[in-house]
Motif scaffolding. Structure first.
Motif, PDB file in Angstrom:
ATOM      1  N   SER A 193       6.499   3.038   8.174  1.00 21.90           N
ATOM      2  CA  SER A 193       6.264   4.907   8.067  1.00 21.90           C
ATOM      3  C   SER A 193       6.523   4.869   6.576  1.00 21.90           C
ATOM      4  O   SER A 193       7.071   4.206   5.646  1.00 21.90           O
ATOM      5  CB  SER A 193       7.430   5.466   8.643  1.00 21.90           C
ATOM      6  OG  SER A 193       8.475   5.266   8.014  1.00 21.90           O
ATOM      7  N   GLN A 194       5.905   6.131   6.172  1.00 21.53           N
ATOM      8  CA  GLN A 194       5.771   6.605   4.764  1.00 21.53           C
ATOM      9  C   GLN A 194       7.127   6.972   4.365  1.00 21.53           C
ATOM     10  O   GLN A 194       7.622   6.476   3.120  1.00 21.53           O
ATOM     11  CB  GLN A 194       4.732   7.766   4.584  1.00 21.53           C
ATOM     12  CG  GLN A 194       3.383   7.474   4.573  1.00 21.53           C
ATOM     13  CD  GLN A 194       2.356   8.624   4.224  1.00 21.53           C
ATOM     14  OE1 GLN A 194       2.967   9.784   3.953  1.00 21.53           O
ATOM     15  NE2 GLN A 194       1.218   8.389   4.170  1.00 21.53           N
ATOM     16  N   ALA A 195       8.007   7.437   5.046  1.00 20.04           N
ATOM     17  CA  ALA A 195       9.385   7.490   4.788  1.00 20.04           C
ATOM     18  C   ALA A 195      10.366   6.549   4.377  1.00 20.04           C
ATOM     19  O   ALA A 195      10.867   6.717   3.419  1.00 20.04           O
ATOM     20  CB  ALA A 195      10.035   8.643   5.856  1.00 20.04           C
ATOM     21  N   GLY A 198      10.828   3.452  -3.453  1.00 18.92           N
ATOM     22  CA  GLY A 198      10.804   4.865  -4.369  1.00 18.92           C
ATOM     23  C   GLY A 198       9.522   5.335  -4.388  1.00 18.92           C
ATOM     24  O   GLY A 198       9.272   6.318  -4.990  1.00 18.92           O
ATOM     25  N   ALA A 199       8.232   4.771  -3.532  1.00 18.58           N
ATOM     26  CA  ALA A 199       7.069   5.388  -3.726  1.00 18.58           C
ATOM     27  C   ALA A 199       6.453   4.722  -2.597  1.00 18.58           C
ATOM     28  O   ALA A 199       6.536   3.521  -2.045  1.00 18.58           O
ATOM     29  CB  ALA A 199       6.269   5.345  -4.701  1.00 18.58           C
ATOM     30  N   VAL A 200       5.214   5.312  -2.128  1.00 15.97           N
ATOM     31  CA  VAL A 200       4.563   4.840  -0.917  1.00 15.97           C
ATOM     32  C   VAL A 200       3.514   3.926  -1.326  1.00 15.97           C
ATOM     33  O   VAL A 200       2.870   4.084  -2.207  1.00 15.97           O
ATOM     34  CB  VAL A 200       3.864   6.049   0.031  1.00 15.97           C
ATOM     35  CG1 VAL A 200       2.975   5.636   1.148  1.00 15.97           C
ATOM     36  CG2 VAL A 200       4.980   6.962   0.640  1.00 15.97           C
ATOM     37  N   LYS A 240       6.571  -1.552 -15.896  1.00 14.16           N
ATOM     38  CA  LYS A 240       7.578  -0.914 -14.970  1.00 14.16           C
ATOM     39  C   LYS A 240       7.061  -0.743 -13.629  1.00 14.16           C
ATOM     40  O   LYS A 240       7.536   0.215 -12.865  1.00 14.16           O
ATOM     41  CB  LYS A 240       8.076   0.430 -15.496  1.00 14.16           C
ATOM     42  CG  LYS A 240       8.680   0.353 -16.882  1.00 14.16           C
ATOM     43  CD  LYS A 240       9.235   1.626 -17.420  1.00 14.16           C
ATOM     44  CE  LYS A 240       9.793   1.285 -18.970  1.00 14.16           C
ATOM     45  NZ  LYS A 240      10.371   2.871 -19.484  1.00 14.16           N
ATOM     46  N   VAL A 241       6.388  -1.613 -13.063  1.00 15.98           N
ATOM     47  CA  VAL A 241       5.847  -1.501 -11.765  1.00 15.98           C
ATOM     48  C   VAL A 241       6.995  -1.693 -10.907  1.00 15.98           C
ATOM     49  O   VAL A 241       7.965  -2.114 -10.862  1.00 15.98           O
ATOM     50  CB  VAL A 241       4.858  -2.811 -11.596  1.00 15.98           C
ATOM     51  CG1 VAL A 241       5.735  -4.109 -11.709  1.00 15.98           C
ATOM     52  CG2 VAL A 241       4.149  -2.701 -10.227  1.00 15.98           C
ATOM     53  N   GLY A 242       6.727  -0.817  -9.681  1.00 16.44           N
ATOM     54  CA  GLY A 242       7.857  -0.839  -8.508  1.00 16.44           C
ATOM     55  C   GLY A 242       7.601  -1.787  -7.544  1.00 16.44           C
ATOM     56  O   GLY A 242       8.575  -2.082  -6.795  1.00 16.44           O
ATOM     57  N   MET A 243       6.532  -2.570  -7.525  1.00 14.20           N
ATOM     58  CA  MET A 243       6.071  -3.232  -6.503  1.00 14.20           C
ATOM     59  C   MET A 243       6.910  -4.729  -6.836  1.00 14.20           C
ATOM     60  O   MET A 243       6.884  -5.344  -7.737  1.00 14.20           O
ATOM     61  CB  MET A 243       4.540  -3.698  -6.119  1.00 14.20           C
ATOM     62  CG  MET A 243       4.262  -4.665  -5.024  1.00 14.20           C
ATOM     63  SD  MET A 243       2.355  -4.866  -5.074  1.00 14.20           S
ATOM     64  CE  MET A 243       2.494  -6.409  -6.005  1.00 14.20           C
TER      65      MET A 243
END
Length: 239
Positions: free
Chosen positions: A91-93, A100-102, A142-145
């Motif tokens: 889920s997106q949540a 930290g982000a979808v 600063k990528v979040g993946m």
């Protein structure tokens, strides 16, 4: 007021021009169905857990030579119908809580980012203990993946260029310090296959569209000749 409007108009172009990132040429060949099939396997195994492709149906892979049974047995892990789209169960949540982000949908990522950007990005992860995931990227700072392909490529570290002050646009230097299950050449080829698939997925009908476009242009060229001589015949007595 005019200056303000012009600033708003050209702001996106200025922001784009300020991004000086070296991009390697992606080996895209939409007629290489074997490459697209290998890329589809990488996509479903490594990307489809977090990233959806809601505009793409599994059945469309039959266009590149796969049978329905091959698709079901090797590529379908999140659904049981070959006609379904490439959606994910997360889920997106939950995605926002964990990352930290979808994670973005990848249906048309090759058209929004470009194949060259994707090819360079997927080969430019390096270890960075200051980041929450332990990874950073020279293309997407600063990528979040998290780097899900590290088992294939291995671990790289970033090396500061010796002449960084004099050459701000030099290609970043990365050093492989812990090899993965693939050699660098094998990994580059695998990423090339993945980008080839992402490019094809962005517009599966591109080759057919181009073929139809050529036929239409040939028809218009032939029709122009016929129309020209027909006009000459109708107007010969007037001129």
């Amino acid at each position: 007021m005019k200056k303000f409007l012009l600033a708003l108009l050209f702001a996106p172009l200025t922001a784009f021009a300020s991004e000086h990132v070296h991009l390697d040429k992606a080996p895209v060949n939409l007629e290489d169905y074997a490459s697209i099939q290998r890329g589809a396997k990488l996509f479903t195994n490594y990307c489809l857990s977090c990233h959806s492709a809601n505009a793409m149906r599994y059945k469309r892979l039959e266009d590149v030579g796969l049978t329905a049974d091959q698709i079901k047995n090797n590529l379908m892990f999140a659904t049981d119908k070959v006609g379904n789209t490439m959606s994910i169960s997360m889920s997106q949540a939950d995605a926002k809580l964990w990352f930290g982000a979808v994670p973005p949908d990848l249906s048309v990522i090759s058209r929004s980012r470009s194949p060259d950007w994707l090819y360079t990005y997927l080969r430019s992860f390096y270890r960075d203990d200051t980041r929450p995931t332990g990874w950073n990227n020279t293309v997407f700072e600063k990528v979040g993946m998290p780097f899900v392909l590290y088992g294939l490529q291995g671990e790289q570290i970033f090396k500061e260029p010796a002449n960084a002050e004099h050459d701000a646009h030099a290609k970043p230097e990365l050093e492989l310090v812990k090899p993965g299950s693939m050699t660098p050449a094998e990994y580059n080829a695998a990423v090339g296959d993945l980008v080839n698939y992402l490019t094809w997925m962005g517009e599966p009908a591109k080759i057919q569209r181009m073929e139809v476009g050529i036929l239409v242009l040939l028809f218009l060229g032939l029709f122009f000749i016929l129309a020209y001589y027909l006009k000459q015949e109708y107007w010969k007595d007037i001129h």
